[in-house]
Scaffold this active site. Structure first.
Site, PDB file in Angstrom:
ATOM      1  N   ARG A  57      15.773 -44.313 -19.564  1.00 35.74           N
ATOM      2  CA  ARG A  57      15.450 -43.211 -20.482  1.00 35.74           C
ATOM      3  C   ARG A  57      16.470 -43.167 -21.625  1.00 35.74           C
ATOM      4  O   ARG A  57      16.154 -42.828 -22.752  1.00 35.74           O
ATOM      5  CB  ARG A  57      15.388 -41.873 -19.731  1.00 35.74           C
ATOM      6  CG  ARG A  57      15.162 -40.675 -20.648  1.00 35.74           C
ATOM      7  CD  ARG A  57      14.620 -39.447 -19.931  1.00 35.74           C
ATOM      8  NE  ARG A  57      15.264 -39.160 -18.669  1.00 35.74           N
ATOM      9  CZ  ARG A  57      16.485 -38.637 -18.533  1.00 35.74           C
ATOM     10  NH1 ARG A  57      17.204 -38.341 -19.602  1.00 35.74           N
ATOM     11  NH2 ARG A  57      16.975 -38.410 -17.330  1.00 35.74           N
ATOM     12  N   TYR A 109      -2.726 -35.916 -40.536  1.00 33.41           N
ATOM     13  CA  TYR A 109      -3.357 -36.241 -39.254  1.00 33.41           C
ATOM     14  C   TYR A 109      -3.530 -34.944 -38.462  1.00 33.41           C
ATOM     15  O   TYR A 109      -2.580 -34.167 -38.317  1.00 33.41           O
ATOM     16  CB  TYR A 109      -2.463 -37.240 -38.498  1.00 33.41           C
ATOM     17  CG  TYR A 109      -2.869 -37.410 -37.060  1.00 33.41           C
ATOM     18  CD1 TYR A 109      -4.156 -37.806 -36.727  1.00 33.41           C
ATOM     19  CD2 TYR A 109      -1.972 -37.165 -36.031  1.00 33.41           C
ATOM     20  CE1 TYR A 109      -4.542 -37.947 -35.408  1.00 33.41           C
ATOM     21  CE2 TYR A 109      -2.341 -37.312 -34.705  1.00 33.41           C
ATOM     22  CZ  TYR A 109      -3.630 -37.700 -34.402  1.00 33.41           C
ATOM     23  OH  TYR A 109      -4.006 -37.831 -33.091  1.00 33.41           O
ATOM     24  N   ASP A 181       5.237 -39.836 -42.802  1.00 31.71           N
ATOM     25  CA  ASP A 181       4.433 -40.580 -41.839  1.00 31.71           C
ATOM     26  C   ASP A 181       3.927 -41.825 -42.563  1.00 31.71           C
ATOM     27  O   ASP A 181       3.044 -41.745 -43.417  1.00 31.71           O
ATOM     28  CB  ASP A 181       3.274 -39.702 -41.347  1.00 31.71           C
ATOM     29  CG  ASP A 181       2.460 -40.365 -40.246  1.00 31.71           C
ATOM     30  OD1 ASP A 181       2.419 -41.610 -40.222  1.00 31.71           O
ATOM     31  OD2 ASP A 181       1.857 -39.649 -39.424  1.00 31.71           O
ATOM     32  N   LYS A 206      -0.803 -48.022 -34.124  1.00 30.36           N
ATOM     33  CA  LYS A 206      -1.775 -48.443 -35.131  1.00 30.36           C
ATOM     34  C   LYS A 206      -1.447 -49.851 -35.652  1.00 30.36           C
ATOM     35  O   LYS A 206      -1.509 -50.794 -34.899  1.00 30.36           O
ATOM     36  CB  LYS A 206      -1.830 -47.408 -36.248  1.00 30.36           C
ATOM     37  CG  LYS A 206      -1.840 -45.942 -35.748  1.00 30.36           C
ATOM     38  CD  LYS A 206      -3.046 -45.580 -34.917  1.00 30.36           C
ATOM     39  CE  LYS A 206      -2.947 -44.145 -34.426  1.00 30.36           C
ATOM     40  NZ  LYS A 206      -4.006 -43.738 -33.530  1.00 30.36           N
TER      41      LYS A 206
HETATM   42  N1  PLP Z   1       0.114 -40.239 -37.548  1.00 31.30           N
HETATM   43  C1  PLP Z   1      -1.042 -40.737 -38.004  1.00 31.30           C
HETATM   44  C2  PLP Z   1      -1.223 -40.959 -39.469  1.00 31.30           C
HETATM   45  C3  PLP Z   1      -2.079 -41.028 -37.101  1.00 31.30           C
HETATM   46  O1  PLP Z   1      -3.234 -41.514 -37.584  1.00 31.30           O
HETATM   47  C4  PLP Z   1      -1.877 -40.793 -35.726  1.00 31.30           C
HETATM   48  C5  PLP Z   1      -2.949 -41.054 -34.741  1.00 31.30           C
HETATM   49  O2  PLP Z   1      -4.078 -41.315 -35.080  1.00 31.30           O
HETATM   50  C6  PLP Z   1      -0.648 -40.284 -35.299  1.00 31.30           C
HETATM   51  C7  PLP Z   1       0.319 -40.007 -36.234  1.00 31.30           C
HETATM   52  C8  PLP Z   1      -0.382 -40.017 -33.840  1.00 31.30           C
HETATM   53  O3  PLP Z   1      -0.163 -41.200 -33.144  1.00 31.30           O
HETATM   54  P1  PLP Z   1      -0.398 -41.323 -31.560  1.00 31.30           P
HETATM   55  O4  PLP Z   1      -1.862 -41.240 -31.327  1.00 31.30           O
HETATM   56  O5  PLP Z   1       0.218 -42.622 -31.188  1.00 31.30           O
HETATM   57  O6  PLP Z   1       0.309 -40.153 -30.917  1.00 31.30           O
END
Ligand code: PLP
Length: 386
Positions: A57, A109, A181, A206
């Site tokens: 961890r 998101y 992000d 992604k």
């Molecule tokens: N940020 C963006 C732009 C996303 O498209 C997503 C998920 O689709 C996330 C964050 C969250 O990622 P996770 O699904 O791995 O928690």
């Protein structure tokens, strides 16, 4: 292993992604890195841990390799990897204090805004949504207690583009942490830290993973400062760390990022141009089109326009479902950034609070033949319209 921002600075992106965070294994010489599954590590005779690993961890060699790789790709002093993109975003909020306030994109998101709306009010952490394409709107949304500006660019799902340098300046003036992000752009297309952001965040689930077979998140810090230390404490003590095998898969995905991204971008451009000229499409959102409201900014800020687009069909939810349901090659699924093309009716997954139009379909354009993708879409519209 030497980590840090300087190691590959003179090398091209293609070279960096293949070699970043990696040397042949010191023990065996293996070229593919080992996956370290051990949750615990032997103490030295004096009780210490000379190799630097004590408990998974706290740290894990496979995770450390991935963290070094992501730090190098983002030109960051430090990076931390989490069990999902949401865990990474949550760690940033957990490093704030009760009574703090965030400004967040009005087209972020939906998981980010839902988490801020449904979970963190219990900690008295507030947020305001603003159109981040309008720096004046962001300035107006800033309060004396604003400690975080959460930027997403391009946004999800309307693919709006925000001026990172301008917003970073607003954040600096306000004494707020500026986080971007960078999931949709990837470090290959956009460098938020060079534009003044404090943190570049990734859902490694992604494009970095690239094959729709893992969950992960990452935060890359421009400076390994007090903020990075506070978030590292959250990572270690709250424990949402990335699993070793997911780290290994992400490292493997990163190796091919520089060949995948240009193909995603090229295909998205071709699909967007097709959709823009199609009678069955009301609006198309893709920053590579001259008609996109932030096309010039995207040209300046990004090396290419990415693999994500969305489009709106007249007739709302029913017509959008009809178009998606008739596709054969392009699969109906949430998520993005994998080699395969996916399409999704966003309003129905985002829930009742969503501002997303009912006729909007979001597409993660994969690396198949663009002609096959266009033929699939054309067939679907043809049947629908006919
Ligand atoms: N940020 C963006 C732009 C996303 O498209 C997503 C998920 O689709 C996330 C964050 C969250 O990622 P996770 O699904 O791995 O928690």
């Amino acid at each position: 292993m030497t980590a840090g921002p300087d190691r590959y600075n003179n090398q091209s992106a293609e070279t960096r992604v293949v070699h970043t965070g990696w040397e042949p294994d010191a023990l065996t010489g293996s070229i593919s890195p080992p996956v370290h599954f051990s949750s615990t590590f032997q103490r030295d005779l004096d009780g210490g841990y000379d190799a630097g690993f004590s408990y998974a961890r706290e740290n894990n060699p496979t995770r450390a390799m991935l963290e070094a790789a992501i730090a190098e790709l983002e030109s960051a002093e430090h990076a931390l990897c989490f069990s999902s993109g949401m865990a990474a975003i949550t760690a940033v909020v957990q490093a704030m204090s009760a009574g703090d306030h965030a400004v967040v994109s009005d087209d972020a998101y939906h998981g980010t805004t839902t988490m801020l709306r449904d979970v963190f009010p219990r900690w008295n952490f507030e947020f305001t949504q603003a159109d981040l394409t309008n720096p004046d709107a962001v300035r107006k949304a800033v309060r004396p207690n604003t400690r975080l500006i959460w930027i997403e660019t391009p946004t999800n799902p309307r693919v709006k583009v925000a001026d990172i340098a301008a917003l970073a300046q607003i954040g600096r003036d306000a004494g707020a942490v500026v986080a971007v992000d960078n999931t949709w752009a990837t470090p290959l297309l956009q460098s938020p830290l060079d534009l003044g952001a404090d943190i570049a965040m990734h859902a490694t689930t992604k494009y970095l993973g690239g094959h729709s077979d893992l969950l992960g998140g990452a935060l890359a810090f421009r400076e390994n400062n007090e903020l990075a230390a506070r978030i590292a404490q959250v990572q270690k003590l709250c424990g949402a760390v990335a699993a070793p095998f997911d780290c290994w898969l992400t490292l493997r995905g990163i190796r091919t990022l520089a060949v995948r991204m240009p193909k995603h971008c090229e295909n998205a451009q071709a699909v967007a141009e097709f959709l823009e000229s199609h009678a069955g499409v009301e609006r198309i959102h893709y920053p590579g089109l001259a008609s996109h409201p932030q096309h010039e900014l995207a040209q300046r800020q990004m090396k290419a326009f990415g693999g994500m687009l969305s489009f709106e069909v007249p007739g709302g939810r029913e017509r959008a479902f009809e178009v998606a349901n008739r596709l054969r090659l392009i699969k109906r699924a949430t998520s993005l950034g994998g080699v395969e093309s996916l399409i999704e009716h966003r309003a129905s997954i985002e829930g009742p609070h969503t501002p997303t139009p009912e006729g909007l379909l979001r597409m993660s354009v994969g690396i198949e033949s663009a002609a096959d993708l266009i033929a699939d879409l054309d067939g679907s519209f043809g049947e629908t319209l006919g």
